[in-house]
Design a protein around this motif. Sequence first.
Motif, PDB file in Angstrom:
ATOM      1  N   THR A 167      58.823  95.013  47.070  1.00 11.68           N
ATOM      2  CA  THR A 167      57.696  95.932  47.212  1.00 11.68           C
ATOM      3  C   THR A 167      57.820  96.662  48.544  1.00 11.68           C
ATOM      4  N   ARG A 187      49.290  77.957  46.448  1.00 12.80           N
ATOM      5  CA  ARG A 187      49.274  79.295  47.032  1.00 12.80           C
ATOM      6  C   ARG A 187      50.449  79.409  47.993  1.00 12.80           C
ATOM      7  N   TYR A 217      52.034  81.640  50.918  1.00 15.85           N
ATOM      8  CA  TYR A 217      51.762  82.658  51.925  1.00 15.85           C
ATOM      9  C   TYR A 217      53.055  82.962  52.676  1.00 15.85           C
ATOM     10  N   ILE A 255      51.347  88.086  52.988  1.00 18.05           N
ATOM     11  CA  ILE A 255      51.278  88.256  51.539  1.00 18.05           C
ATOM     12  C   ILE A 255      50.984  86.917  50.884  1.00 18.05           C
ATOM     13  N   VAL A 271      50.991  84.835  47.154  1.00 23.84           N
ATOM     14  CA  VAL A 271      51.404  84.737  45.755  1.00 23.84           C
ATOM     15  C   VAL A 271      50.789  83.462  45.178  1.00 23.84           C
ATOM     16  N   GLU A 272      50.046  83.592  44.099  1.00 23.33           N
ATOM     17  CA  GLU A 272      49.491  82.421  43.414  1.00 23.33           C
ATOM     18  C   GLU A 272      50.567  81.865  42.475  1.00 23.33           C
ATOM     19  N   GLU A 321      51.235  87.871  40.865  1.00 24.22           N
ATOM     20  CA  GLU A 321      51.407  89.119  41.595  1.00 24.22           C
ATOM     21  C   GLU A 321      51.279  88.901  43.095  1.00 24.22           C
ATOM     22  N   LYS A 322      51.787  89.854  43.868  1.00 23.17           N
ATOM     23  CA  LYS A 322      51.727  89.783  45.324  1.00 23.17           C
ATOM     24  C   LYS A 322      50.477  90.501  45.824  1.00 23.17           C
ATOM     25  N   ASP A 323      49.767  89.825  46.724  1.00 25.52           N
ATOM     26  CA  ASP A 323      48.512  90.359  47.265  1.00 25.52           C
ATOM     27  C   ASP A 323      48.638  90.438  48.782  1.00 25.52           C
ATOM     28  N   LEU A 369      47.365  90.531  52.340  1.00 32.47           N
ATOM     29  CA  LEU A 369      46.122  90.065  52.957  1.00 32.47           C
ATOM     30  C   LEU A 369      45.892  90.659  54.337  1.00 32.47           C
ATOM     31  N   VAL A 379      41.664  84.169  51.202  1.00 32.68           N
ATOM     32  CA  VAL A 379      42.119  85.526  50.864  1.00 32.68           C
ATOM     33  C   VAL A 379      41.678  86.527  51.938  1.00 32.68           C
TER      34      VAL A 379
END
Length: 477
Positions: free
Chosen positions: A80, A100, A102, A125, A127-128, A143-145, A147, A197
């Motif tokens: 990404t 999780r 991180y 970032i 990822v769950e 998906e990548k979130d 933070l 989060v």
Amino acid sequence: MTNAAAHHDPWRMGFHIMPPTGWLNDPNGLCQLGGTYHVFFQYSPDWPAPHAPRGWGHFVSDDLTHWRAVGRDFAIAPDTPDEASGAYSGCAVPVEGGARLYYTGNVKEPGDFDYITAGRRATQILVEATADPTAPGGLALGEKDVLLRNADYPDFCTCHVRDPKVWHEDGAWWMILGARDLDDHGLALVLRSEDGVAWANAGTVRATEPLGYMWECPDRIELGGREWLSVCPQGMQDRPWANGIRDQAGYLPLPAGEKLGHAGELYLDPAGFCRWDCGFDFYAPQTFVDESGRTVLLAWMGLPDAGFESAPDGLGWCHCLTVPREVTAGADGALLQRPVSELEALRGARHELAGDGTLALAEHRADVLLPNVTGPVELALDGALRVACADGLVRLEFLDERVGAGRTVRKAACDGVSSLRILVDSSAVEVYVNDGRVVLSTRWFPRSPALTLEARGASPCLVWEMGDGMKGCYELV
């Protein structure tokens, strides 16, 4: 040498995690979920190709001894815009139904930048990962979130903010991040969250006197109600004990009653900095608490800026991790490291080497134990690497420069050696003194087909041939 051939060379590991192919460095995302141990790690499968991308690889195990590689490809790829220069180091936090993950996404913008105060983006970032027996390694990654971005860090920080360690305590989520400030001093940022989060800055941890210009890979260790901060300070080459090495790894005790998650502005005395490992090859340690309550550590058997080689010509892979080590606290606050007891399951034929003597083994895999050292003792491996304990010092010294690949000698103070344990695994050696109060680790590249042990002053010296816990795990490549 082809990648396939590289996994059958004489330096392939039997009980140290090494990459299926390519490059390995920092251990990441360590955890145990439903009885399965997960070790992620910094990984470049296309190394040594120039500018090979860096992401996460993945191994799993049921017993910390027999490992399975989860494919040749990335588990987390830098795919990404927020990690275009690499999916960097991070951690795992077990949650109901999975974990999780991180980590730091690194981006170096094109242009004329110093990449310290400008030109670099550091995103944190999430990822769950959901437990799924049909997914590779038993985990389905979501998906990548993103933070946190540069603007979310305190304005005294440079662009160097990375390597999140996250935990849950007292109804809140806590994160520490390694950082470098505008005065070129290393520190750790402390952040707090209600849900893991959305994060807010909650304080800093600094040294009362400068301790390097950057703190990488921060970690929190809690044992018996007391806490320690583990950090990897960069810029340490001028310290008298640093052997000219820029990047070091050690820990600092917190004052009694203090907690990283509640510290606000905390200052620690750098005189309390204690190296995890006094050998040649050790960096970026990370700990986790397994389902039995043990604190387990793994580290990269390598360095970011080493003056010696870890991939002699023709090797299709580079670096490995230490064996898993159980961490306990001594009565004086020192942290002791011992190979996890599961490794003893690999012990095979047992030999005794009493007094002055020599023993030859068919392979370079051995567990050597000197349980009752009462005076000066010396053990030579292949006549090329010597471990000597005398006069309050432990020496790890290469006698053959080819085998050391540029490594020479390391020393560690140890007043009164009472026990010595040496793990030999193809191209890795780990030395544990006094039940892990002092540890020295090194890579080596033996030239002889068999392992020769020569003891002086050792009585008794017990030697077990070690099995191959990695057998078959590279065949998928």
